[in-house]
Design an enzyme around this catalytic site. Structure first.
Site, PDB file in Angstrom:
ATOM      1  N   ASP A  27      -2.576   0.901   7.390  1.00  0.00           N
ATOM      2  CA  ASP A  27      -1.728   0.738   6.199  1.00  0.00           C
ATOM      3  C   ASP A  27      -1.302  -0.715   6.004  1.00  0.00           C
ATOM      4  O   ASP A  27      -1.253  -1.211   4.877  1.00  0.00           O
ATOM      5  CB  ASP A  27      -0.505   1.656   6.300  1.00  0.00           C
ATOM      6  CG  ASP A  27      -0.916   3.111   6.441  1.00  0.00           C
ATOM      7  OD1 ASP A  27      -1.303   3.714   5.432  1.00  0.00           O
ATOM      8  OD2 ASP A  27      -0.891   3.635   7.575  1.00  0.00           O
ATOM      9  N   GLU A  58      -1.610  -1.269  -4.992  1.00  0.00           N
ATOM     10  CA  GLU A  58      -2.893  -0.626  -5.294  1.00  0.00           C
ATOM     11  C   GLU A  58      -2.717   0.339  -6.452  1.00  0.00           C
ATOM     12  O   GLU A  58      -1.747   1.080  -6.526  1.00  0.00           O
ATOM     13  CB  GLU A  58      -3.432   0.104  -4.065  1.00  0.00           C
ATOM     14  CG  GLU A  58      -4.908   0.403  -4.185  1.00  0.00           C
ATOM     15  CD  GLU A  58      -5.514   0.897  -2.882  1.00  0.00           C
ATOM     16  OE1 GLU A  58      -5.773   0.060  -2.009  1.00  0.00           O
ATOM     17  OE2 GLU A  58      -5.699   2.115  -2.744  1.00  0.00           O
ATOM     18  N   ASP A  98       0.879  -1.177   0.000  1.00  0.00           N
ATOM     19  CA  ASP A  98       0.000   0.000   0.000  1.00  0.00           C
ATOM     20  C   ASP A  98       0.917   1.229   0.000  1.00  0.00           C
ATOM     21  O   ASP A  98       1.429   1.630   1.038  1.00  0.00           O
ATOM     22  CB  ASP A  98      -0.889  -0.023   1.255  1.00  0.00           C
ATOM     23  CG  ASP A  98      -1.814   1.188   1.303  1.00  0.00           C
ATOM     24  OD1 ASP A  98      -2.279   1.615   0.235  1.00  0.00           O
ATOM     25  OD2 ASP A  98      -2.054   1.707   2.404  1.00  0.00           O
TER      26      ASP A  98
END
Lengths: 161, 161
Positions: free
Chosen positions: A139, A67, A7
């Protein structure tokens, strides 16, 4: 099959590692790479790069997922996020690991079953699905969710072969 | 004092190297690093990173400068540009070279004397100022202009010491 989820963030980058066998997944590790706000941006990029290299070295994943970001608030935050994302993608490439990209919506659907899920719902879903004894940080949970989304796609493609 | 100017781009990155002694500057080299459009983005980032590492290795600059981008068309192009910029900044940092950032306006003012100058004017100004026998490509000329902007700032700060 070991999968690393990333991430990306210029301040905090989450990472999550899972082990996949068919539709079964098992938790391996998760955490965050923080960059020092007082440092210059090149120094911070080096912290992020060194951090992900250490993760790649330690957990030796077979595949990685990140992502796909489409919704940055403005071009300036997109640029900063892009810079962090660039060094993360470079590190994965240098270790010769395949990198998949998934949208935030696909990641949320994979773990919560709902594309508009919030951060808290992701944390709870990740904790339940991976049978964790404590809740990972936002996160780290997002990174585990990205790894699980990747794992789902790999499992489906293995079945359809 | 050898200065490397970098004009970052995910498709074409320009580089320009000049030698500075006080207010005198001399041309050393310039060129472009192209990434292959058919490649995956991680592969393209590796091409950009490897390319700039080769430039750093070949010309051993003492200082480097990059254009500070604020005006991306949209968040998606800012993200792509950021990714390229990130690996360029990382490489410069890994070679332990100071990196300065200048706005496009400051760069144009430094070489053309006019902050709204167009690409053609920059090419012509760079050619004249560095006494080049041919006109460099737009990206290489921009990179040389960035190096010259950095050189001006260094010269001024040396004088004021």
């Amino acid at each position: 099959m070991r999968i690393l989820g990333i991430d990306p963030g210029s301040r905090i980058t989450g990472f999550g590692v899972i082990e996949q066998a068919g539709f079964h997944v098992e938790y391996v590790s998760c955490g965050v790479i923080k960059s020092t706000p007082d440092f210059t941006f090149p120094d911070r990029l080096k912290e992020i790069y060194d951090g992900i290299c250490e993760v790649l070295e330690t957990y030796q994943p077979d595949s990685a997922a990140i992502e796909n970001v489409f919704v940055a608030k403005n071009p300036n935050s997109a640029l900063k996020l892009g810079q962090a994302r660039g060094v993360l993608m470079l590190a994965v490439r240098q270790y010769q690991i395949d990198l998949s990209e998934y949208s935030a919506k696909a990641v949320k659907q994979a773990v919560v079953g709902y594309g508009q899920a919030d951060k808290y719902q992701i944390q709870q879903a990740v904790r339940a699905l991976l049978k964790l004894s404590s809740t990972p940080s936002q996160d780290a949970a997002d990174a585990l969710a990205i790894a699980m989304c990747c794992s789902n796609h790999l499992a489906v493609s293995q079945v359809s072969l």
